[in-house]
Design an enzyme around this catalytic site. Structure first.
Site, mmCIF file in Angstrom:
data_model
loop_
_atom_site.group_PDB
_atom_site.id
_atom_site.type_symbol
_atom_site.label_atom_id
_atom_site.label_comp_id
_atom_site.label_asym_id
_atom_site.label_seq_id
_atom_site.Cartn_x
_atom_site.Cartn_y
_atom_site.Cartn_z
ATOM 1 N N ARG A 40 0.821 -1.227 0.000
ATOM 2 C CA ARG A 40 0.000 0.000 0.000
ATOM 3 C C ARG A 40 0.847 1.265 0.000
ATOM 4 O O ARG A 40 0.310 2.371 -0.099
ATOM 5 C CB ARG A 40 -0.989 -0.014 1.177
ATOM 6 C CG ARG A 40 -2.055 1.068 1.058
ATOM 7 C CD ARG A 40 -3.202 0.865 2.027
ATOM 8 N NE ARG A 40 -2.744 0.619 3.374
ATOM 9 C CZ ARG A 40 -2.285 1.546 4.211
ATOM 10 N NH1 ARG A 40 -2.198 2.806 3.811
ATOM 11 N NH2 ARG A 40 -1.897 1.235 5.417
ATOM 12 N N ASP A 166 -9.555 8.937 -19.577
ATOM 13 C CA ASP A 166 -9.688 7.486 -19.540
ATOM 14 C C ASP A 166 -9.375 6.999 -20.953
ATOM 15 O O ASP A 166 -10.171 7.168 -21.878
ATOM 16 C CB ASP A 166 -11.114 7.130 -19.118
ATOM 17 C CG ASP A 166 -11.338 5.630 -19.024
ATOM 18 O OD1 ASP A 166 -10.581 4.869 -19.656
ATOM 19 O OD2 ASP A 166 -12.287 5.226 -18.323
HETATM 20 C C1 LIG Z 1 -13.839 -1.194 -17.267
HETATM 21 C C2 LIG Z 1 -13.654 0.237 -17.423
HETATM 22 C C3 LIG Z 1 -13.423 1.076 -16.320
HETATM 23 C C4 LIG Z 1 -13.422 0.577 -14.888
HETATM 24 O O1 LIG Z 1 -12.381 -0.303 -14.668
HETATM 25 P P1 LIG Z 1 -12.442 -1.546 -13.645
HETATM 26 O O2 LIG Z 1 -11.124 -2.188 -13.859
HETATM 27 O O3 LIG Z 1 -13.614 -2.384 -14.032
HETATM 28 O O4 LIG Z 1 -12.610 -0.980 -12.285
HETATM 29 C C5 LIG Z 1 -13.231 2.419 -16.563
HETATM 30 N N1 LIG Z 1 -13.260 2.924 -17.815
HETATM 31 C C6 LIG Z 1 -13.480 2.154 -18.900
HETATM 32 C C7 LIG Z 1 -13.496 2.773 -20.252
HETATM 33 C C8 LIG Z 1 -13.687 0.784 -18.741
HETATM 34 O O5 LIG Z 1 -13.914 0.038 -19.821
#
Ligand SMILES: *Cc1c(COP(=O)(O)O)cnc(C)c1O
Length: 374
Positions: A40, A166
Site C-alpha cells: 500500500r 480514460d
Molecule cells: C472497465 C472500465 C473502467 C473501470 O475499470 P475496472 O477495472 O472495471 O474498475 C473504466 N473505464 C473504462 C473505459 C472501462 O472500460
C-alpha cells in the site's frame, strides 16, 4: 529509447532471470532502510517494474498501479478535489465513472456537469471559477466518440484545470494523451493491458509532481495490488503491442464488412472515414483505431436471436481480451439508465458493442454472417 513493441517485452537487466521474481512479502525489514516496502506504499518491486514499463509506453514520468480501474479513477479525482469544487465530465463516459459522481459527489459537496466534449464551446461555457478537474474518455463507451484531447488540454491549461483522460479503449499502443498536453492518463488495465479477461487492475500515469500529489491520497484510499497479480500483468504486457495490432486489424475489417450488410443500419468505428470524428481520431491515434466497435441492427427485435446464434463471439460483459466478446448496452452496461436518457445518448435497443479479439478474421466474419442471416 526503444520502440513500443520492444518496451512491452524488454525488462532492464536487474535480475539474472529475464522475468522479475515475485516478491510476496508484506513484512519487510526496516532497520537501516530509507524506504519501507509495503504494497500500500505502492513501492514493491513487482509494482515498480510494471509502472516503469507503462511509463515508457505512455511517455510518463511516473505512475501508480491500482487494484481496479475504478480505484484509479476515484483516487485521481479525490486527490484534487475538496468540498465546494466542481468537475466537468464528458457526457459519453464509462458507466462506473458517471455512477461515482452521481452517487458519491454530493456527500462531499462536490458539483459536476456532464458535457458533450465534442462541442468545445459547451466546455468553455461550463467552466466555473471552482472547476478543478476535466475528466474525459476517448474513444468512448459504447459509441466510440472521439474527444479532441489537444484542444481540451489547451482550454484547461488556460484555466488552471487538471485534465484526466480514460484512455482504456485506445491502450497505450494506439494513443498517448500526455504527448497531446493531457495531465493524467487513466487505464482500466482489466481490459487491454491485462488482455485475457482474468485480471482486474488500473493505472494512472503522469508527471512526477502530479503523481506525488496523487500518491498522498492513494496511500489513504488503499487501492493497491499484490505481487502475484503484478507478475501476471508483467507477463500480459509482453504481448500488448502484438495483441492490439491484431485487434486493430480485425476490428477495421469487421467494421468495413458490417457496413455492407443490409441487416445492419449503423456502424460506429473511429477508423471508418464516415465516422463523425474520424479526422480527429486519425490525428491523435496511431497504429490503428482500437479493437472496439459498435453497430446497430436494423431490426432491434432480432437482437436476442442474433446473440444466441453466435458460435464464436461470446456474449459477455467486459472487453479488451484476446477472446471476442459482445454485449447489448441497453440491457447490460447501461441498463440502469432510464430509457429516455439512453435514447439521448444514442444507445438504442438494437445497439451491440463488440470487443474484437485475436481470432482468425475469416472465422469472425463467418460467425457474424451466420448469426445475421438467421
Ligand atoms: C472497465 C472500465 C473502467 C473501470 O475499470 P475496472 O477495472 O472495471 O474498475 C473504466 N473505464 C473504462 C473505459 C472501462 O472500460
Amino acid at each position: 529509447m526503444f520502440r513500443k513493441d520492444t518496451h512491452c517485452v524488454y525488462n532492464p537487466p536487474t535480475y539474472q532471470g529475464v522475468n522479475t521474481p515475485i516478491f510476496t512479502s508484506t513484512a519487510n525489514r526496516y532497520l537501516g532502510q530509507d524506504e519501507i516496502l509495503y504494497p500500500r506504499n505502492y513501492n514493491t518491486e513487482n509494482q515498480k517494474v510494471i509502472v516503469e514499463k507503462l511509463c515508457r509506453l505512455e511517455h510518463a514520468e511516473a505512475g501508480l498501479i491500482f487494484s481496479s480501474g475504478q480505484a484509479a479513477t476515484t483516487t485521481a479525482l479525490f486527490a484534487f478535489l475538496k468540498s465546494g469544487d466542481h468537475v466537468l465530465f464528458s457526457k459519453e463516459i464509462y458507466g462506473g465513472t458517471a455512477k461515482l459522481a452521481v452517487d458519491e459527489f454530493s456527500k462531499y459537496n462536490i458539483a459536476y456537469d456532464f458535457v458533450s466534449a465534442a462541442d468545445l464551446s459547451t466546455i468553455t461555457s461550463k467552466i466555473r471559477p471552482n472547476t478543478k478537474v476535466i475528466y474525459v474518455e476517448t474513444p468512448s463507451n459504447p459509441l466510440l466518440s472521439i474527444v479532441d484531447l489537444k484542444a481540451i488540454a489547451e482550454i484547461a491549461k488556460k484555466n488552471n484545470i487538471v485534465t484526466v483522460v480514460d484512455s482504456t479503449f485506445a491502450s497505450p499502443i494506439n494513443q498517448n494523451p500526455l504527448l497531446l498536453g493531457f495531465d493524467i492518463v487513466m487505464h482500466s488495465g482489466t481490459k487491454y493491458l491485462g488482455g485475457h479477461h482474468d485480471l482486474c487492475f488500473g493505472t494512472l500515469l503522469s508527471s512526477q509532481s502530479l503523481i506525488d500529489t496523487i500518491y498522498k491520497s492513494a496511500v489513504n484510499f488503499g487501492g493497491s495490488l499484490n505481487g502475484l497479480d503484478c507478475y501476471l500483468i508483467e507477463r500480459s504486457l509482453k504481448t500488448l503491442a502484438l495483441r492490439v495490432e491484431k485487434q486493430n486489424a480485425n476490428a477495421l475489417q469487421l467494421a468495413l464488412a458490417l457496413q455492407e450488410r443490409p441487416e445492419v443500419s449503423k456502424v460506429f468505428y473511429p477508423g471508418l472515414p464516415n465516422h463523425p470524428n474520424h479526422d480527429i481520431a486519425a490525428k491523435q491515434m496511431k497504429g490503428g483505431f482500437g479493437g472496439m466497435l459498435s453497430f446497430e441492427l436494423s431490426d432491434a427485435a432480432k437482437t436476442d436471436d442474433f446473440l444466441n446464434r453466435l458460435q464464436l463471439i461470446i456474449p459477455a460483459l467486459s472487453l479488451g481480451g484476446v477472446d471476442s466478446t459482445i454485449c447489448q448496452p441497453a440491457t447490460s452496461s447501461h441498463v440502469s439508465l432510464p430509457e429516455s436518457e439512453r435514447q439521448e445518448l444514442g444507445i438504442t435497443n438494437g445497439l451491440l458493442r463488440l470487443s474484437v479479439g485475436i481470432e482468425n478474421m475469416e472465422d469472425l466474419l463467418q460467425d457474424i454472417d451466420t448469426a445475421l442471416k438467421g
